[in-house]
Scaffold this motif. Structure first.
Motif, PDB file in Angstrom:
ATOM      1  N   ALA A  31      52.035  48.811  44.982  1.00 18.15           N
ATOM      2  CA  ALA A  31      51.132  49.897  45.369  1.00 18.15           C
ATOM      3  C   ALA A  31      49.920  49.855  44.444  1.00 18.15           C
ATOM      4  N   PHE A  32      48.778  50.236  44.974  1.00 22.38           N
ATOM      5  CA  PHE A  32      47.541  50.184  44.184  1.00 22.38           C
ATOM      6  C   PHE A  32      47.685  50.964  42.885  1.00 22.38           C
ATOM      7  N   GLN A  33      48.323  52.120  42.925  1.00 22.58           N
ATOM      8  CA  GLN A  33      48.461  52.938  41.725  1.00 22.58           C
ATOM      9  C   GLN A  33      49.368  52.302  40.675  1.00 22.58           C
ATOM     10  N   ASP A  34      50.113  51.265  41.062  1.00 25.82           N
ATOM     11  CA  ASP A  34      50.980  50.572  40.109  1.00 25.82           C
ATOM     12  C   ASP A  34      50.289  49.404  39.419  1.00 25.82           C
ATOM     13  N   LEU A  35      49.066  49.113  39.809  1.00 24.26           N
ATOM     14  CA  LEU A  35      48.329  48.033  39.163  1.00 24.26           C
ATOM     15  C   LEU A  35      47.847  48.493  37.792  1.00 24.26           C
ATOM     16  N   THR A  36      47.779  47.552  36.880  1.00 26.74           N
ATOM     17  CA  THR A  36      47.236  47.869  35.561  1.00 26.74           C
ATOM     18  C   THR A  36      45.719  47.935  35.643  1.00 26.74           C
ATOM     19  N   ARG A  37      45.122  48.511  34.635  1.00 35.93           N
ATOM     20  CA  ARG A  37      43.664  48.570  34.570  1.00 35.93           C
ATOM     21  C   ARG A  37      43.083  47.164  34.638  1.00 35.93           C
ATOM     22  N   GLU A  38      43.676  46.249  33.910  1.00 37.07           N
ATOM     23  CA  GLU A  38      43.196  44.860  33.885  1.00 37.07           C
ATOM     24  C   GLU A  38      43.298  44.214  35.270  1.00 37.07           C
ATOM     25  N   GLN A  39      44.370  44.478  35.990  1.00 36.33           N
ATOM     26  CA  GLN A  39      44.521  43.929  37.335  1.00 36.33           C
ATOM     27  C   GLN A  39      43.457  44.473  38.286  1.00 36.33           C
ATOM     28  N   VAL A  40      43.154  45.753  38.189  1.00 34.36           N
ATOM     29  CA  VAL A  40      42.125  46.348  39.042  1.00 34.36           C
ATOM     30  C   VAL A  40      40.759  45.764  38.696  1.00 34.36           C
ATOM     31  N   LEU A  41      40.465  45.624  37.412  1.00 36.79           N
ATOM     32  CA  LEU A  41      39.187  45.044  37.004  1.00 36.79           C
ATOM     33  C   LEU A  41      39.069  43.598  37.475  1.00 36.79           C
ATOM     34  N   THR A  42      40.155  42.851  37.406  1.00 36.77           N
ATOM     35  CA  THR A  42      40.145  41.472  37.887  1.00 36.77           C
ATOM     36  C   THR A  42      39.955  41.430  39.396  1.00 36.77           C
ATOM     37  N   LEU A  43      40.594  42.348  40.106  1.00 29.99           N
ATOM     38  CA  LEU A  43      40.425  42.420  41.557  1.00 29.99           C
ATOM     39  C   LEU A  43      38.960  42.665  41.911  1.00 29.99           C
ATOM     40  N   ILE A  44      38.321  43.595  41.212  1.00 25.16           N
ATOM     41  CA  ILE A  44      36.900  43.866  41.441  1.00 25.16           C
ATOM     42  C   ILE A  44      36.076  42.617  41.137  1.00 25.16           C
ATOM     43  N   GLU A  45      36.374  41.974  40.030  1.00 25.16           N
ATOM     44  CA  GLU A  45      35.644  40.759  39.648  1.00 25.16           C
ATOM     45  C   GLU A  45      35.788  39.663  40.697  1.00 25.16           C
ATOM     46  N   VAL A  46      36.983  39.473  41.213  1.00 26.27           N
ATOM     47  CA  VAL A  46      37.231  38.447  42.229  1.00 26.27           C
ATOM     48  C   VAL A  46      36.397  38.725  43.478  1.00 26.27           C
ATOM     49  N   VAL A  47      36.405  39.970  43.937  1.00 23.75           N
ATOM     50  CA  VAL A  47      35.688  40.321  45.164  1.00 23.75           C
ATOM     51  C   VAL A  47      34.177  40.225  44.966  1.00 23.75           C
ATOM     52  N   VAL A  48      33.676  40.796  43.889  1.00 22.97           N
ATOM     53  CA  VAL A  48      32.231  40.784  43.649  1.00 22.97           C
ATOM     54  C   VAL A  48      31.732  39.359  43.453  1.00 22.97           C
ATOM     55  N   THR A  49      32.472  38.560  42.695  1.00 28.59           N
ATOM     56  CA  THR A  49      32.070  37.164  42.461  1.00 28.59           C
ATOM     57  C   THR A  49      32.045  36.385  43.767  1.00 28.59           C
ATOM     58  N   ALA A  50      33.086  36.528  44.579  1.00 29.17           N
ATOM     59  CA  ALA A  50      33.133  35.812  45.860  1.00 29.17           C
ATOM     60  C   ALA A  50      31.990  36.247  46.765  1.00 29.17           C
ATOM     61  N   TYR A  51      31.721  37.543  46.811  1.00 29.56           N
ATOM     62  CA  TYR A  51      30.641  38.076  47.640  1.00 29.56           C
ATOM     63  C   TYR A  51      29.289  37.563  47.151  1.00 29.56           C
ATOM     64  N   MET A  52      29.061  37.634  45.858  1.00 31.63           N
ATOM     65  CA  MET A  52      27.782  37.192  45.299  1.00 31.63           C
ATOM     66  C   MET A  52      27.597  35.681  45.473  1.00 31.63           C
ATOM     67  N   ASP A  53      28.672  34.918  45.352  1.00 35.92           N
ATOM     68  CA  ASP A  53      28.580  33.473  45.584  1.00 35.92           C
ATOM     69  C   ASP A  53      28.125  33.187  47.009  1.00 35.92           C
ATOM     70  N   GLU A  54      28.681  33.917  47.952  1.00 35.24           N
ATOM     71  CA  GLU A  54      28.279  33.733  49.351  1.00 35.24           C
ATOM     72  C   GLU A  54      26.841  34.174  49.566  1.00 35.24           C
ATOM     73  N   LEU A  55      26.455  35.304  48.976  1.00 30.19           N
ATOM     74  CA  LEU A  55      25.075  35.780  49.103  1.00 30.19           C
ATOM     75  C   LEU A  55      24.082  34.770  48.549  1.00 30.19           C
ATOM     76  N   SER A  56      24.463  34.118  47.458  1.00 27.68           N
ATOM     77  CA  SER A  56      23.542  33.175  46.810  1.00 27.68           C
ATOM     78  C   SER A  56      23.248  31.965  47.681  1.00 27.68           C
ATOM     79  N   LYS A  57      24.090  31.734  48.673  1.00 24.44           N
ATOM     80  CA  LYS A  57      23.839  30.623  49.591  1.00 24.44           C
ATOM     81  C   LYS A  57      22.668  30.948  50.507  1.00 24.44           C
TER      82      LYS A  57
END
Length: 69
Positions: A31-57
């Motif tokens: 469950a989302f509420q069971d994720l650690t702070r670090e896991q949530v921050l990594t999830l955000i980083e993964v999504v933003v990085t992937a999105y920005m990589d695609e935008l940069s194309k």
């Protein structure tokens, strides 16, 4: 984001694969509420990085149609 373009929506869709891979890595059954702070921050980083990589194309000029000037 308000009124994303088709290109931005495409970039969001392409960010789903890295998101899914990370979620599978940490456990899709968690469950989302069971994720650690670090896991949530990594999830955000993964999504933003992937999105920005695609935008940069970028979009090609053909994607905009006729230029009005």
């Amino acid at each position: 984001m308000i009124d994303p373009t088709d290109f931005e929506r495409d970039c969001m869709n392409k960010a789903l694969r890295p998101l899914g891979e990370y979620v599978a890595e940490i456990g899709a059954d968690k469950a989302f509420q069971d994720l650690t702070r670090e896991q949530v921050l990594t999830l955000i980083e993964v999504v933003v990085t992937a999105y920005m990589d695609e935008l940069s194309k970028g979009e090609s000029i053909e994607d905009f149609g006729e230029i009005p000037f």
